[in-house]
Design a protein around this motif. Structure first.
Motif, mmCIF file in Angstrom:
data_model
loop_
_atom_site.group_PDB
_atom_site.id
_atom_site.type_symbol
_atom_site.label_atom_id
_atom_site.label_comp_id
_atom_site.label_asym_id
_atom_site.label_seq_id
_atom_site.Cartn_x
_atom_site.Cartn_y
_atom_site.Cartn_z
ATOM 1 N N VAL A 156 -0.239 -2.504 61.921
ATOM 2 C CA VAL A 156 -1.255 -1.646 62.530
ATOM 3 C C VAL A 156 -1.636 -0.597 61.509
ATOM 4 N N THR A 157 -2.890 -0.587 61.075
ATOM 5 C CA THR A 157 -3.338 0.431 60.122
ATOM 6 C C THR A 157 -3.893 1.637 60.876
ATOM 7 N N GLY A 158 -3.874 2.800 60.222
ATOM 8 C CA GLY A 158 -4.306 4.016 60.911
ATOM 9 C C GLY A 158 -3.486 4.261 62.155
ATOM 10 N N ALA A 159 -2.170 4.047 62.033
ATOM 11 C CA ALA A 159 -1.314 3.949 63.222
ATOM 12 C C ALA A 159 -1.098 5.269 63.949
ATOM 13 N N THR A 160 -1.392 6.407 63.325
ATOM 14 C CA THR A 160 -1.216 7.675 64.046
ATOM 15 C C THR A 160 -2.449 8.052 64.858
ATOM 16 N N GLY A 161 -3.554 7.317 64.682
ATOM 17 C CA GLY A 161 -4.767 7.609 65.438
ATOM 18 C C GLY A 161 -4.698 7.098 66.862
ATOM 19 N N GLY A 162 -5.783 7.284 67.606
ATOM 20 C CA GLY A 162 -5.794 6.900 69.010
ATOM 21 C C GLY A 162 -5.605 5.412 69.225
ATOM 22 N N VAL A 163 -6.461 4.585 68.602
ATOM 23 C CA VAL A 163 -6.340 3.137 68.760
ATOM 24 C C VAL A 163 -5.027 2.654 68.170
ATOM 25 N N THR A 173 5.816 -3.234 73.247
ATOM 26 C CA THR A 173 6.097 -3.597 74.641
ATOM 27 C C THR A 173 6.049 -5.110 74.847
ATOM 28 N N LEU A 174 5.180 -5.783 74.100
ATOM 29 C CA LEU A 174 5.014 -7.228 74.237
ATOM 30 C C LEU A 174 6.000 -8.017 73.380
ATOM 31 N N GLY A 175 6.886 -7.322 72.684
ATOM 32 C CA GLY A 175 7.941 -8.007 71.956
ATOM 33 C C GLY A 175 7.668 -8.312 70.502
ATOM 34 N N TYR A 176 6.609 -7.722 69.935
ATOM 35 C CA TYR A 176 6.307 -7.931 68.524
ATOM 36 C C TYR A 176 7.094 -6.956 67.643
ATOM 37 N N ARG A 177 7.369 -7.393 66.420
ATOM 38 C CA ARG A 177 7.891 -6.475 65.412
ATOM 39 C C ARG A 177 6.682 -5.776 64.790
ATOM 40 N N VAL A 178 6.652 -4.462 64.885
ATOM 41 C CA VAL A 178 5.466 -3.702 64.492
ATOM 42 C C VAL A 178 5.713 -2.955 63.189
ATOM 43 N N ALA A 179 4.790 -3.128 62.245
ATOM 44 C CA ALA A 179 4.765 -2.329 61.016
ATOM 45 C C ALA A 179 3.593 -1.373 61.137
ATOM 46 N N ALA A 180 3.848 -0.092 61.043
ATOM 47 C CA ALA A 180 2.815 0.928 61.219
ATOM 48 C C ALA A 180 2.447 1.530 59.872
ATOM 49 N N SER A 181 1.169 1.498 59.551
ATOM 50 C CA SER A 181 0.701 2.075 58.293
ATOM 51 C C SER A 181 0.023 3.414 58.549
ATOM 52 N N THR A 182 0.312 4.374 57.688
ATOM 53 C CA THR A 182 -0.275 5.707 57.815
ATOM 54 C C THR A 182 -0.273 6.410 56.469
ATOM 55 N N ILE A 199 7.634 1.385 58.569
ATOM 56 C CA ILE A 199 6.554 2.292 58.196
ATOM 57 C C ILE A 199 6.044 1.894 56.820
ATOM 58 N N VAL A 200 4.730 1.697 56.714
ATOM 59 C CA VAL A 200 4.108 1.283 55.458
ATOM 60 C C VAL A 200 3.120 2.367 55.037
ATOM 61 N N SER A 201 3.249 2.853 53.818
ATOM 62 C CA SER A 201 2.357 3.926 53.366
ATOM 63 C C SER A 201 0.959 3.388 53.096
ATOM 64 N N ARG A 202 -0.012 4.248 53.229
ATOM 65 C CA ARG A 202 -1.390 3.871 52.911
ATOM 66 C C ARG A 202 -1.489 3.456 51.447
ATOM 67 N N ALA A 203 -0.779 4.164 50.565
ATOM 68 C CA ALA A 203 -0.821 3.836 49.139
ATOM 69 C C ALA A 203 -0.312 2.425 48.881
ATOM 70 N N GLU A 204 0.726 2.032 49.597
ATOM 71 C CA GLU A 204 1.266 0.680 49.411
ATOM 72 C C GLU A 204 0.249 -0.381 49.796
#
Length: 329
Positions: A156-163, A173-182, A199-204
């Protein structure tokens, strides 16, 4: 009926835009079959663009932004809605060129409104708002394209935003392994609290932008930013996987190669929640009220109308985290 409070974007004598609290009258609202007393709204990036004078969103000012609204029908000219019905309105022209939800009243075409699902309160509906609807549409489209929890981690990119933040909660909740980029490294604890395992950095995500393909990594992606980040996400999808694209904060250009598509069979799925037929919106709202009902309180900041200008400044500066609920009750 006495006047009501509204937040308007106005252009001052210097040609600069500011947001001011005003008193409006019902007869100043546009024509429409439904008059709705707004109880809750929410702040989205598009609202901030409108409030700051972006004429690609809003053509004429003064203007009341607010692409989301949930409230109670106070007058109806159609049989489908009666006085007292609780309704949700998201998208279409609300808050763009039609006076929007940052006011205690809106008047709209009946074709823009849907009755509140029994499983959601008006407040819960606006915790979701356009952001939650869009996140759900992204996940639904990915699953329709074949994404499953065993396909690999979902980015999920832009993971700290609303969407993005709602997408993290929903996918977890649906059972996925989530990587959040910010780009906000200090928000790692917040994102892990929502369910992100990585957690994945935007730079990465911007590394290797000059290369036509990158190492296969993601079993799916919800992209809220666009630009070079989306291009690199496409290069990093696993064979046959998909990315759902719904945002543009990092740019609208797509300067990539066809190689990920023809070598790995990946898919780029466009997601729109604005002009979506009402029957499709209603179906997704029903799902969000039942099978996909989420606890979003940990990511919500609740504000009144008078506090919105500061929040608008934060979202334009890329400093907003999670969702902003606007309480007009």
């Amino acid at each position: 009926m006495s006047g009501f409070n509204a937040l308007q974007a106005v252009e001052n004598a210097a040609g600069q835009f500011e947001q001011v609290m005003v008193q409006r009258e019902i007869d100043q609202l546009p024509a429409g079959e439904l008059l709705v007393r707004v109880k809750y709204s929410s702040l989205n990036y598009k609202d901030a663009l409108s409030a700051s004078g972006n004429r690609g969103v809003t053509r004429s000012f003064p203007h009341t932004p607010g692409i989301d609204a949930a409230g109670v029908v106070e007058a109806s000219a159609v049989a489908e809605f009666g006085v007292g019905d609780e309704v949700i309105v998201t998208g279409y022209d609300l808050g763009m060129n039609t006076s929007g939800g940052f006011a205690q009243y809106i008047r709209i075409p009946a074709a823009w409104a849907l009755k509140r699902p029994k499983g959601l309160s008006l407040r819960e509906a606006m915790l979701l708002g356009t952001a939650g609807l869009t996140a759900a549409l992204c996940v639904d489209k990915l699953e329709q394209a074949g994404m499953t929890p065993d396909a690999g981690p979902v980015l999920v990119t832009g993971a700290t935003g609303g969407v993005g933040s709602i997408a993290v909660v929903l996918l977890n909740t649906l059972g996925y392994r989530v990587a959040a980029s910010t780009g906000k490294a200090e928000q790692a604890v917040f994102l892990k609290g929502l369910g992100a395992q990585e957690i994945v950095s935007r730079a990465e995500l911007l590394e290797g932008v000059e290369r036509p393909v990158l190492k296969e990594r993601w079993g799916g992606a919800v992209d809220t930013v666009g630009g070079d980040i989306l291009v690199n996400v496409l290069k990093s999808l696993r064979y046959g996987s998909s990315a759902a694209c719904c945002g543009l904060t990092a740019g609208v250009a797509l300067n990539g190669s066809v190689l990920p598509f023809i070598l790995r069979g990946v898919n780029l799925l466009g997601v729109d929640s604005v002009e979506l037929p009402l029957v499709v919106k209603a179906s997704m709202w029903d799902r969000l009220s039942l099978q996909w009902k989420l606890d979003l309180e940990p990511l919500v900041t609740e504000l009144g109308l008078a506090e919105l200008p500061q929040a608008i400044g934060r979202i334009l500066a890329g400093q907003q985290v999670g969702r902003v609920l606007v309480n007009l009750d």
